[in-house]
Motif scaffolding. Structure first.
Motif, PDB file in Angstrom:
ATOM      1  N   GLU A   1      53.473  68.088  23.181  1.00 37.00           N
ATOM      2  CA  GLU A   1      52.455  68.796  23.943  1.00 37.00           C
ATOM      3  C   GLU A   1      52.975  70.114  24.495  1.00 37.00           C
ATOM      4  OE1 GLU A   1      51.070  66.497  27.205  1.00 37.00           O
ATOM      5  OE2 GLU A   1      52.988  66.461  28.249  1.00 37.00           O
ATOM      6  N   SER A   2      54.299  70.303  24.478  1.00 29.94           N
ATOM      7  CA  SER A   2      54.882  71.569  24.916  1.00 29.94           C
ATOM      8  C   SER A   2      55.262  72.472  23.751  1.00 29.94           C
ATOM      9  CB  SER A   2      56.116  71.320  25.793  1.00 29.94           C
ATOM     10  OG  SER A   2      55.754  70.703  27.002  1.00 29.94           O
ATOM     11  N   HIS A   3      55.800  71.884  22.659  1.00 30.47           N
ATOM     12  CA  HIS A   3      56.202  72.755  21.539  1.00 30.47           C
ATOM     13  C   HIS A   3      55.092  73.016  20.534  1.00 30.47           C
ATOM     14  CE1 HIS A   3      56.664  69.398  18.716  1.00 30.47           C
ATOM     15  NE2 HIS A   3      57.630  68.838  19.437  1.00 30.47           N
ATOM     16  N   GLY A   4      54.056  72.184  20.475  1.00 28.89           N
ATOM     17  CA  GLY A   4      52.869  72.500  19.701  1.00 28.89           C
ATOM     18  C   GLY A   4      52.815  71.989  18.277  1.00 28.89           C
ATOM     19  N   LEU A   5      53.925  71.484  17.712  1.00 29.57           N
ATOM     20  CA  LEU A   5      53.855  70.879  16.376  1.00 29.57           C
ATOM     21  C   LEU A   5      53.468  69.414  16.549  1.00 29.57           C
ATOM     22  CD1 LEU A   5      56.694  72.291  14.083  1.00 29.57           C
ATOM     23  CD2 LEU A   5      54.242  72.275  13.676  1.00 29.57           C
ATOM     24  N   VAL A   6      52.165  69.181  16.698  1.00 30.03           N
ATOM     25  CA  VAL A   6      51.668  67.880  17.134  1.00 30.03           C
ATOM     26  C   VAL A   6      51.433  66.904  15.983  1.00 30.03           C
ATOM     27  CG1 VAL A   6      50.642  68.861  19.212  1.00 30.03           C
ATOM     28  CG2 VAL A   6      49.269  68.683  17.126  1.00 30.03           C
ATOM     29  N   GLY A   7      51.730  67.316  14.761  1.00 34.12           N
ATOM     30  CA  GLY A   7      51.555  66.417  13.624  1.00 34.12           C
ATOM     31  C   GLY A   7      52.144  67.007  12.366  1.00 34.12           C
ATOM     32  N   ASN A   8      52.153  66.191  11.309  1.00 36.38           N
ATOM     33  CA  ASN A   8      52.524  66.711   9.990  1.00 36.38           C
ATOM     34  C   ASN A   8      51.382  67.515   9.381  1.00 36.38           C
ATOM     35  OD1 ASN A   8      55.054  65.525  10.071  1.00 36.38           O
ATOM     36  ND2 ASN A   8      54.447  63.710   8.911  1.00 36.38           N
ATOM     37  N   TYR A   9      50.184  67.252   9.876  1.00 38.75           N
ATOM     38  CA  TYR A   9      48.984  67.981   9.451  1.00 38.75           C
ATOM     39  C   TYR A   9      48.192  68.310  10.705  1.00 38.75           C
ATOM     40  CZ  TYR A   9      50.316  65.797   5.039  1.00 38.75           C
ATOM     41  OH  TYR A   9      51.022  65.372   3.935  1.00 38.75           O
ATOM     42  N   ILE A  10      47.826  69.564  10.876  1.00 36.43           N
ATOM     43  CA  ILE A  10      47.164  70.009  12.110  1.00 36.43           C
ATOM     44  C   ILE A  10      46.033  70.958  11.744  1.00 36.43           C
ATOM     45  CG2 ILE A  10      47.498  71.067  14.387  1.00 36.43           C
ATOM     46  CD1 ILE A  10      50.551  70.747  13.910  1.00 36.43           C
ATOM     47  N   TYR A  11      44.936  70.854  12.476  1.00 36.34           N
ATOM     48  CA  TYR A  11      43.829  71.794  12.329  1.00 36.34           C
ATOM     49  C   TYR A  11      43.699  72.606  13.610  1.00 36.34           C
ATOM     50  CZ  TYR A  11      39.023  73.534  12.007  1.00 36.34           C
ATOM     51  OH  TYR A  11      37.912  74.328  11.994  1.00 36.34           O
ATOM     52  N   ASN A  12      43.665  73.919  13.467  1.00 40.01           N
ATOM     53  CA  ASN A  12      43.465  74.810  14.613  1.00 40.01           C
ATOM     54  C   ASN A  12      41.995  75.205  14.656  1.00 40.01           C
ATOM     55  OD1 ASN A  12      43.297  76.955  16.449  1.00 40.01           O
ATOM     56  ND2 ASN A  12      45.345  77.699  15.959  1.00 40.01           N
ATOM     57  N   LYS A  13      41.260  74.631  15.585  1.00 41.45           N
ATOM     58  CA  LYS A  13      39.818  74.883  15.644  1.00 41.45           C
ATOM     59  C   LYS A  13      39.505  76.320  16.043  1.00 41.45           C
ATOM     60  CE  LYS A  13      39.339  73.234  20.424  1.00 41.45           C
ATOM     61  NZ  LYS A  13      38.683  72.269  21.311  1.00 41.45           N
ATOM     62  N   ASN A  14      40.464  76.993  16.688  1.00 45.21           N
ATOM     63  CA  ASN A  14      40.223  78.380  17.122  1.00 45.21           C
ATOM     64  C   ASN A  14      40.275  79.363  15.963  1.00 45.21           C
ATOM     65  OD1 ASN A  14      40.034  77.463  19.760  1.00 45.21           O
ATOM     66  ND2 ASN A  14      42.184  77.877  20.214  1.00 45.21           N
ATOM     67  N   THR A  15      41.105  79.065  14.985  1.00 46.74           N
ATOM     68  CA  THR A  15      41.272  79.984  13.851  1.00 46.74           C
ATOM     69  C   THR A  15      40.748  79.419  12.536  1.00 46.74           C
ATOM     70  OG1 THR A  15      43.485  79.117  13.396  1.00 46.74           O
ATOM     71  CG2 THR A  15      43.319  80.984  14.926  1.00 46.74           C
ATOM     72  N   GLY A  16      40.474  78.100  12.502  1.00 44.44           N
ATOM     73  CA  GLY A  16      40.040  77.466  11.261  1.00 44.44           C
ATOM     74  C   GLY A  16      41.169  77.276  10.262  1.00 44.44           C
ATOM     75  N   THR A  17      42.435  77.445  10.703  1.00 44.19           N
ATOM     76  CA  THR A  17      43.571  77.318   9.805  1.00 44.19           C
ATOM     77  C   THR A  17      44.177  75.928   9.886  1.00 44.19           C
ATOM     78  OG1 THR A  17      44.992  78.266  11.525  1.00 44.19           O
ATOM     79  CG2 THR A  17      44.142  79.764   9.833  1.00 44.19           C
ATOM     80  N   ILE A  18      44.955  75.581   8.850  1.00 44.04           N
ATOM     81  CA  ILE A  18      45.530  74.244   8.729  1.00 44.04           C
ATOM     82  C   ILE A  18      47.036  74.330   8.549  1.00 44.04           C
ATOM     83  CG2 ILE A  18      45.700  72.243   7.177  1.00 44.04           C
ATOM     84  CD1 ILE A  18      42.697  72.529   6.681  1.00 44.04           C
ATOM     85  N   PHE A  19      47.739  73.444   9.244  1.00 38.02           N
ATOM     86  CA  PHE A  19      49.166  73.258   9.006  1.00 38.02           C
ATOM     87  C   PHE A  19      49.338  72.028   8.137  1.00 38.02           C
ATOM     88  CE2 PHE A  19      53.193  71.154   9.962  1.00 38.02           C
ATOM     89  CZ  PHE A  19      54.087  72.189   9.695  1.00 38.02           C
ATOM     90  N   ASP A  20      50.068  72.191   7.029  1.00 38.84           N
ATOM     91  CA  ASP A  20      50.363  71.113   6.092  1.00 38.84           C
ATOM     92  C   ASP A  20      51.875  71.056   5.937  1.00 38.84           C
ATOM     93  OD1 ASP A  20      51.001  69.783   3.596  1.00 38.84           O
ATOM     94  OD2 ASP A  20      48.894  69.968   3.030  1.00 38.84           O
ATOM     95  N   GLN A  21      52.458  69.860   6.088  1.00 39.12           N
ATOM     96  CA  GLN A  21      53.905  69.722   6.089  1.00 39.12           C
ATOM     97  C   GLN A  21      54.577  70.210   4.806  1.00 39.12           C
ATOM     98  OE1 GLN A  21      55.199  65.654   6.340  1.00 39.12           O
ATOM     99  NE2 GLN A  21      54.026  64.997   4.574  1.00 39.12           N
ATOM    100  N   SER A  22      53.832  70.319   3.719  1.00 40.07           N
ATOM    101  CA  SER A  22      54.419  70.799   2.471  1.00 40.07           C
ATOM    102  C   SER A  22      54.806  72.270   2.544  1.00 40.07           C
ATOM    103  CB  SER A  22      53.436  70.593   1.309  1.00 40.07           C
ATOM    104  OG  SER A  22      52.307  71.442   1.463  1.00 40.07           O
ATOM    105  N   LEU A  23      54.160  73.021   3.438  1.00 40.97           N
ATOM    106  CA  LEU A  23      54.403  74.461   3.609  1.00 40.97           C
ATOM    107  C   LEU A  23      54.188  75.241   2.310  1.00 40.97           C
ATOM    108  CD1 LEU A  23      57.595  74.447   5.890  1.00 40.97           C
ATOM    109  CD2 LEU A  23      55.189  74.381   6.561  1.00 40.97           C
ATOM    110  N   LEU A  24      53.246  74.789   1.491  1.00 41.94           N
ATOM    111  CA  LEU A  24      53.018  75.437   0.200  1.00 41.94           C
ATOM    112  C   LEU A  24      52.075  76.627   0.286  1.00 41.94           C
ATOM    113  CD1 LEU A  24      52.727  72.292  -2.120  1.00 41.94           C
ATOM    114  CD2 LEU A  24      54.678  73.826  -1.834  1.00 41.94           C
TER     115      LEU A  24
END
Length: 407
Positions: free
Chosen positions: A80-103
């Motif tokens: 909750e402090s560093h912000g990497l809250v999962g292996n897959y994350i959706y940012n509702k503010n930007t509509g972008t996705i974090f995917d652990q594959s980093l592809l």
């Protein structure tokens, strides 16, 4: 000195230390009890017990998945402090996705990693040379800084190639061209998922890790090098009969996105639809727990970041959740991680050997957020504010390295 970080008090300490080199090896998915499997001979582990120190176990942060725990180890902060809250994350503010594959480029946006500065970036900024080997995202700039050496993650990395990385680090240490080597070995995690916790293939992978430890202990590594072995989380067996399929109750027209699957699932409802989605899921299955963000357990230190989903589902140990976006490969898994971090099967390992550490010692369990301060202490890095507790790790260190001053 104590600082308020979010809603939590963080101790800031200045350590009086001699700076030594560090080889840090993260063995992904290595469960706490793999050290002591009675059915196989593990000479490397036995040597670690005699020549070094280890914690009874290492408690991961919630969720007990890789990226949240990588970042917590590297920064000493809860998700909750560093912000990497999962292996897959959706940012509702930007509509972008974090995917652990980093592809994809949007997965590699430095903004995902810039919520807190990891120890290896602080080390570079403080004049130390760091090499990251087989680590995800080592080529992504944080605070406009890159490590001195970067060997990106290779999903097909062989054990023999990993040994060449070890030799490269040892040579650089001996030539005084490197101060810290940070490596990730993934085979135990991959094999655990695909073959199961008690499988022969997993035993073979564990034997390889024990051999790796032994080879390092037998190498011509310099005397002033500390070696730390740890894992990000454990692993729990699952059955293909213990499936919670929420597809029938999830109206996708009410949802912007769904992330994660298996032990937990993140749901991002459309504006104004959160209550409708929550009510539909709340009583769906006796082995699935449904939380609004504000109702998440305080002990998880997970609710106070805007990237935490509005609705989180997590399953009881041994069960797994699937939904319309679940990848088919997940259904073939014989084991999972990502459950409640208090579960015994989610525990990881921590062991260390070298000039700063005691020998033939087992200490009480430590937490993932405790590791950062230990890394900073033995390498002479000035730490950032963090959530670790010095008393949890102090007993591992030799007496001449336990001096520290509270501001």
């Amino acid at each position: 000195m104590q600082l308020m970080f979010g809603l939590f008090v963080i101790s800031v300490q200045v350590f009086v230390v001699t700076s030594n080199k560090l080889l840090l090896i993260l063995v992904d998915g290595f469960r706490w009890d793999y050290f002591d499997l009675p059915q196989i001979q593990l000479r490397g582990f036995e040597r670690l017990k005699k020549e070094g120190v280890r914690a009874k176990w290492l408690e991961p942060v919630f969720p007990a998945n890789s990226f949240p725990n990588y970042k917590s180890m590297e920064t000493g902060l809860y998700p909750e402090s560093h912000g990497l809250v999962g292996n897959y994350i959706y940012n509702k503010n930007t509509g972008t996705i974090f995917d652990q594959s980093l592809l994809d480029p949007e997965n590699r946006d430095p903004v995902w990693f810039s919520g807190a500065t990891p120890f290896y970036i602080s080390a570079e900024q403080q004049g130390k040379r760091v090499g990251l080997y087989n680590t995800l995202g080592c080529d992504i700039q944080i605070d406009d800084t890159l490590p001195s050496v970067c060997r990106p993650y290779d999903s097909h990395l062989t054990f023999e190639k990993f040994l060449t990385y070890i030799r490269d680090i040892v040579q650089r240490f001996n030539a005084d061209d490197l101060d810290i080597g940070y490596m990730m070995y993934a085979d135990v995690d991959v094999t655990g998922h695909l073959s199961g916790v008690n499988s022969q293939k997993l035993n073979e992978s564990i034997i390889q890790v024990s051999r790796l430890f032994e080879l390092i202990l037998d190498s011509n590594i310099r005397e002033e090098v500390n070696v730390v072995f740890l894992s990000d989380h454990g692993m729990a067996s699952v059955s293909d009969t213990n499936i919670i399929n929420i597809t029938s109750v999830v109206d996708m027209s009410l949802i912007t996105d769904i992330m994660e699957a298996g032990p937990l699932t993140y749901i991002y409802p459309r504006s104004g639809k959160e209550n409708e989605v929550y009510v539909a899921l709340k009583t769906f299955h006796p082995h699935m727990h449904v939380f609004r963000r504000e109702d998440l357990h305080e002990r998880w230190f997970f609710k106070r970041h805007f990237l935490v989903p509005p609705i989180l589902l997590y399953a009881d140990l041994g069960w797994h959740i699937i939904h319309p976006k679940t990848l088919k490969g997940l259904l073939q898994f014989k084991a999972h991680h990502g459950y409640d971090n208090a579960e015994k099967d989610m525990r990881g390992i921590f062991s260390a050997i070298g000039p700063d550490f005691k020998t033939q010692l087992t200490v009480p369990p430590i937490k993932m957020v405790d590791v950062y301060q230990l890394i900073c202490h033995v390498t002479g890095i000035h730490p950032n504010p963090h959530n670790g507790t010095w008393a949890h790790v102090q007993s591992m260190l030799r007496d001449n390295h336990q001096v520290h001053v509270d501001l």
